[in-house]
Write a protein that holds these residues in place. Structure first.
Motif, PDB file in Angstrom:
ATOM      1  N   LYS A  44      12.675  43.380  53.986  1.00 57.11           N
ATOM      2  CA  LYS A  44      13.855  42.756  54.607  1.00 57.11           C
ATOM      3  C   LYS A  44      14.635  41.935  53.596  1.00 57.11           C
ATOM      4  CE  LYS A  44      11.790  42.501  59.234  1.00 57.11           C
ATOM      5  NZ  LYS A  44      11.127  41.596  60.212  1.00 57.11           N
ATOM      6  N   GLN A  45      13.906  41.161  52.785  1.00 56.19           N
ATOM      7  CA  GLN A  45      14.565  40.375  51.735  1.00 56.19           C
ATOM      8  C   GLN A  45      15.383  41.281  50.818  1.00 56.19           C
ATOM      9  OE1 GLN A  45      11.467  38.334  49.536  1.00 56.19           O
ATOM     10  NE2 GLN A  45      11.820  36.415  50.614  1.00 56.19           N
ATOM     11  N   LYS A  76      16.385  44.419  51.210  1.00 56.04           N
ATOM     12  CA  LYS A  76      17.470  45.150  51.865  1.00 56.04           C
ATOM     13  C   LYS A  76      18.692  44.252  52.053  1.00 56.04           C
ATOM     14  CE  LYS A  76      18.134  48.448  55.619  1.00 56.04           C
ATOM     15  NZ  LYS A  76      17.466  49.130  56.762  1.00 56.04           N
ATOM     16  N   ARG A  77      18.427  43.010  52.438  1.00 50.65           N
ATOM     17  CA  ARG A  77      19.547  42.076  52.651  1.00 50.65           C
ATOM     18  C   ARG A  77      20.294  41.797  51.352  1.00 50.65           C
ATOM     19  NH1 ARG A  77      23.469  39.994  53.343  1.00 50.65           N
ATOM     20  NH2 ARG A  77      24.076  38.254  54.693  1.00 50.65           N
ATOM     21  N   LEU A 100      23.695  34.451  53.820  1.00 50.65           N
ATOM     22  CA  LEU A 100      22.738  35.150  52.960  1.00 50.65           C
ATOM     23  C   LEU A 100      21.456  34.340  52.757  1.00 50.65           C
ATOM     24  CD1 LEU A 100      22.300  37.670  51.157  1.00 50.65           C
ATOM     25  CD2 LEU A 100      23.194  36.330  49.262  1.00 50.65           C
ATOM     26  N   ASP A 140      19.309  34.360  55.757  1.00 53.22           N
ATOM     27  CA  ASP A 140      18.729  35.674  56.046  1.00 53.22           C
ATOM     28  C   ASP A 140      17.567  36.022  55.115  1.00 53.22           C
ATOM     29  OD1 ASP A 140      20.539  35.961  58.069  1.00 53.22           O
ATOM     30  OD2 ASP A 140      21.911  37.254  56.957  1.00 53.22           O
TER      31      ASP A 140
END
Length: 964
Positions: A143-144, A146-147, A371, A374
């Motif tokens: 997730k990290q 991809k963000r 950002l 997230d």
């Protein structure tokens, strides 16, 4: 049959959909490849190093490589999330074909970027037995990444660290057992790739047994081919079957696989093509390790090493030192047919296939809004606690030294070794009981200071860096040995397990804990383990000489004591819970109180513990969690009530016992038939209170010399305030005044301080002990409530006690460290209704003991039946909400002490100084609010109450509970 047909139809649709996607991919790859110039195709082979913490010279150099040499990817190193995202967007905008973005993030983005939550090292994860947690970690990595617009995370490390002295792998490995390494790596890979990010297994063919660092030289792997195939290749084979996207090839000297002397594995055709691709059947992307590393760059010049790596079978040339030269070398080799079109197209088309899979056919820039939030989701904190709770490993537990029980019989010291911080660990230990830090460089002097202590906790704290040395110094080993020979010792190692290698004899170390890393969370978790807040579950991922083997790890007992964790781990939304901060600050800004302590616990875990404001409005001393407040009427529930419950539990008193029988003083009064039950329910028709102090003032309204002295003597020994002592026999006057006071005309609920003044007298006459001694021995000491006491100045520094009032009507001084309540002060500070000073964590322990119906830390203080009797609203039908001693939630249609959202089984109390302690069995909640809202003038309007500050905070707590 119908369902079988539907299933076949569903499966065929999925198969058709997958086939269509593969066709679309093939069409896109061929189309892009055919439109590319030769230079553009060659450029795809290069992944260049980029940094978001460097200047414009670096940025311009990358821009040039993108524009002029059409490079296919960037591997980001040091920097920060926002800066990297901004640069990624800038660089991608200049690239005709979107580039791969990769990062070495073996323990999450924090390995390279600042301002990002750090996950544990692989070796720490290797101690965890629940692989679902490792998969969850992989998901967070994914997730990290991809963000952040990252397509490749160069993890997991598949190296099996069989050499304890390995200078470069060590903590980066999951351990030395091939099965454990494989299970952990597979779980991590699944998590990463489930989020649409490609995982990269490394460092092929296996870097775990090396003795040198390939960043500086070419390490040797001197194993037979059979051994390598059996051990080092094992995780690769398993992960290939499960769909590992890519592999990174190391710079190693492996004679059994590559006969040419000192020939790096990264440029060995036999290793990269014959073994990795043909023998092991790997079809994913193949990266070289960084080509600027000395293990490669010492062998060949920039450009030449790149060509050799490509010829060996690698697809992507990582961290090329000189792209223009390398590109030229490859072009010449192609022209000279050293590189065939087939070989060339094989890698470039494979790269394009992965770009399609990564969604780069429909590239979108990174949205930088939110950002930071997230990439640092709040629930990451909850996961950190879970990980360390499952990793922390107990290797010795002689005489069941862990967890520490019966703390009332212990005198515990703490000695720090190592050169890094220890505050989170020591603070956590002190949350459970009194722990004294002893610091002394001289061994003999240290031993002398430790003489009176029953146990010594030794913490070894080393800086949390994967490549940093974690060795004990010789003098530290000598100190540890000397302590262990003389005292019962618990050694807690906040460093890599290999730090234990120099210790050859563990006989004298009764308790041994490996906590792996010196982070705040690992320190907090390990401190809890020592006192039994959870059971040890971790298993050692490596061996330590002959003393401990892979898989060693003892389970310890879990006690029913308060622990500490993140809100999400007990079903509470931390974002909503954080709204408490705003309400607390509102109270302070509006001068409803100078400061406050607030604590929330759920399911036996403290999830919120904060202090706000200052001791006074001059803003000189900030409130700390360790400060102690005058808790006023919470004294009734913290001191007097539990002692009464013990007497009731032992059948020393019954609900219908009459006051005349309890205390002969009342035998000849109109109060003799008041029952114990009516007393505790506040419906005994007693007056609310009497300003006893007024009778002791002279004509100028100052303390009369008839009753007070400035210095104590045998007749005036009870201290009321600084330089003010009351005559000893005035207590009798107070009791006689109560006995002669008029009863209220009607038997109904009327709150009265007389109740607990009377009950203190009863307790002391029955037990022949003063209430302060009784409460300390029966509850405060065994519960570890070391900051809970009457007359705190006897033990606690004045600057840890917020003042309650500037008294201008009785004592004429700043009241600090002496009880605010006037009657309690006239009792020498020890009363049944007031007088206790405490902090939030100590009050929470008492409330948790109540919540557990008389049990705490494996000890029963009174029976469940007794608690249930006292927590029952016996007269609700008559409009009296009170339990026996406990306050209860307000009845429908009436005002009361809570937000109205607590359950009817909830209980607690409030205090005049601005305090509240409340527990709810149905939600397993404890809520504590302490303040000195009475400062500087207790007669000012009680805006803290009028504005419902305590109640509004309680409402937030209930709103934060995650439903379902």
């Amino acid at each position: 049959m119908k369902y079988f047909v539907l299933l076949l139809l569903f499966v065929s649709q999925i198969s058709l959909s997958q086939k269509n996607r593969r066709t679309e991919q093939s069409v896109w790859v061929d189309s892009v490849y055919n439109q590319m110039s030769f230079d553009e195709r060659v450029g795809q082979l290069f992944m260049v190093a980029a940094y978001s913490n460097k200047d414009t010279v670096h940025t311009n150099a990358i821009d040039k490589l993108i524009t002029n040499y059409k490079i296919g990817g960037l591997i980001f190193f040091q920097g920060g999330p926002y800066r990297q995202a901004k640069l990624t967007n800038q660089f991608q905008a200049k690239s005709k074909l979107p580039m791969f973005i990769g990062i070495d993030a073996e323990w999450g983005l924090a390995m390279r970027l600042d301002s990002v939550n750090r996950f544990p090292w692989n070796m720490t994860l290797g101690a965890i037995q629940n692989n679902k947690l490792i998969e969850k970690v992989g998901e967070e990595y994914g997730k990290q990444s991809k963000r952040m617009g990252i397509h490749f995370n160069f993890a997991p490390v598949l190296d099996i660290n069989t050499n304890p002295l390995n200078p470069i792998i060590g903590n980066r490995s999951f351990g030395e057992d091939k099965f454990n390494v494989t299970e952990k790596a597979l779980a991590l890979m699944k998590g990463v790739q489930r989020e649409g990010v490609f995982a990269t297994g490394k460092h092929f063919p296996g870097h775990g047994a090396t003795e040198t660092d390939s960043h500086h030289t070419l390490p040797m792997v001197n194993f037979t081919k059979e051994r390598i195939e059996d051990v080092e290749f094992y995780p690769y084979k398993k992960l290939f079957k499960e769909g590992l996207a890519s592999v990174m090839v190391a710079h190693l000297n492996v004679p059994s696989l590559e006969p040419r002397e000192n020939y790096p594995s990264s440029i060995s055709y036999n290793i990269v093509t014959n073994i990795l691709q043909k023998q092991l059947g790997f079809e994913g992307l193949i990266f070289t390790d960084a080509l600027n590393m000395k293990g490669a760059s010492n062998f060949k010049q920039p450009g030449e090493i790149d060509l050799e790596a490509f010829l060996a079978g690698n697809d992507i040339l990582l961290f090329a030192e000189n792209v223009p030269v390398a590109l030229e070398k490859i072009c010449v080799a192609y022209q000279d047919t050293i590189i065939t079109e087939e070989r060339f197209a094989h890698s470039v088309k494979k790269i394009l296939q992965f770009k399609y899979k990564a969604g780069l056919d429909k590239y979108k820039p990174i949205d930088t809004k939110n950002l930071s939030k997230d990439v640092n989701p709040i629930d990451n904190n909850a996961l950190q606690y879970e990980l360390y709770e499952n990793a922390t490993t107990v290797l010795r537990n002689e005489e069941s030294i862990l967890p520490i029980k019966d703390i009332e019989n212990e005198n515990i010291a703490y000695v720090k070794l190592g050169d890094d911080g220890n505050s989170a660990f020591l603070n956590t230990l002190k949350q459970y009981t009194e722990v004294t830090e002893i610091s002394e460089p001289n061994i003999d002097t240290l031993l002398l200071k430790l003489e009176t202590y029953t146990k010594v906790i030794v913490g070894f704290h080393k800086a949390d860096g994967a490549w940093k040395k974690h060795d004990f110094k010789a003098e530290e080993l000598a100190k540890l040995d000397a302590i262990a020979k003389r005292k019962k010792v618990i050694l807690d190692v906040f460093a890599k397990p290999y730090s234990l290698l120099p210790i050859t004899d563990f006989t004298n170390i009764e308790g041994l804990i490996v906590s792996y890393q010196n982070t705040d969370v690992s320190q907090i978790v390990s401190g809890q383990l020592i006192f039994g807040a959870f059971e040890a579950k971790g298993k050692l991922p490596v061996s330590i000489n002959t003393s401990f083997s892979v898989g060693d790890g003892l389970k310890t007992e879990k006690l029913d004591v308060l622990g500490f964790t993140a809100p999400e781990n007990v079903g509470v939304n931390s974002t909503i819970l954080s709204k408490i901060d705003k309400i607390a600050q509102k109270a302070i800004d509006a001068k409803m109180t100078p400061g406050a302590q607030i604590l929330v616990a759920r399911k036996g875990k403290v999830i919120y513990q904060k202090s706000f404001g200052y001791h006074t409005y001059d803003n000189l001393i900030k409130v700390k969690n360790s400060d102690v407040y005058d808790v006023a009427s919470l004294t009734k529930m913290i001191s007097t009530l539990p002692n009464l419950m013990q007497l009731y539990d032992k059948n020393k008193v019954e609900l219908d016992t009459k006051l005349g029988k309890m205390l002969p003083l009342f035998n000849d009064s109109d109060k003799k038939n008041i029952t114990f039950k009516d007393l505790l329910s506040h419906q005994a028709r007693l007056q609310a209170w009497v300003p006893f102090y007024k009778e002791t003032l002279d004509k100028d309204q100052k303390p009369s010399e008839k009753y007070y002295r400035k210095l104590p003597d045998s007749q005036f020994s009870l201290q009321v305030a600084d330089s003010l002592f009351i005559r000893n026999d005035y207590h009798d006057t107070i009791m006689n005044t109560i006995a002669k006071s008029k009863l209220l005309p009607k038997k109904e609920y009327k709150y009265s301080d007389f109740t607990f003044i009377i009950l203190k007298e009863y307790l002391e006459k029955t037990t022949h002990q003063s209430l302060n001694v009784l409460s300390y021995g029966n509850f405060f000491k065994p519960l570890g409530m070391n900051n809970t006491l009457y007359n705190p100045l006897q033990k606690i520094a004045k600057d840890r006690i917020p003042p309650t009032e500037i008294d201008t009507y009785f004592r004429y001084q700043n009241i600090q460290g002496h009880v605010h309540d006037m009657e309690a002060a006239m009792e020498g500070g020890v009363a049944g209704h007031a007088g206790i000073f405490s902090n939030a964590i100590d009050v929470a322990k008492m409330m948790q003991m109540y919540l557990q119906k008389g049990k705490y830390a494996g000890k029963e203080y009174f029976s469940e039946a007794t608690f249930n009797t006292f927590n029952t609203c016996h007269f609700c039908s008559e409009g009296n909400r009170r339990g026996l001693g406990f306050d209860k939630q307000q009845l429908p249609g009436t005002s009361g002490p809570t937000c109205g959202c607590a359950s009817m089984s909830s209980f607690g109390h409030t205090g005049f100084t601005g305090t509240m302690a409340w527990a709810d069995p149905e939600q397993e909640l404890v809520y504590i609010f302490l303040s000195n809202r009475t400062f500087p003038d207790s007669n000012k309007p009680n805006t803290l109450s009028k504005e419902n500050i305590r109640e509004d905070i309680q409402k937030i707590i209930y709103e934060a509970i995650i439903k379902g």
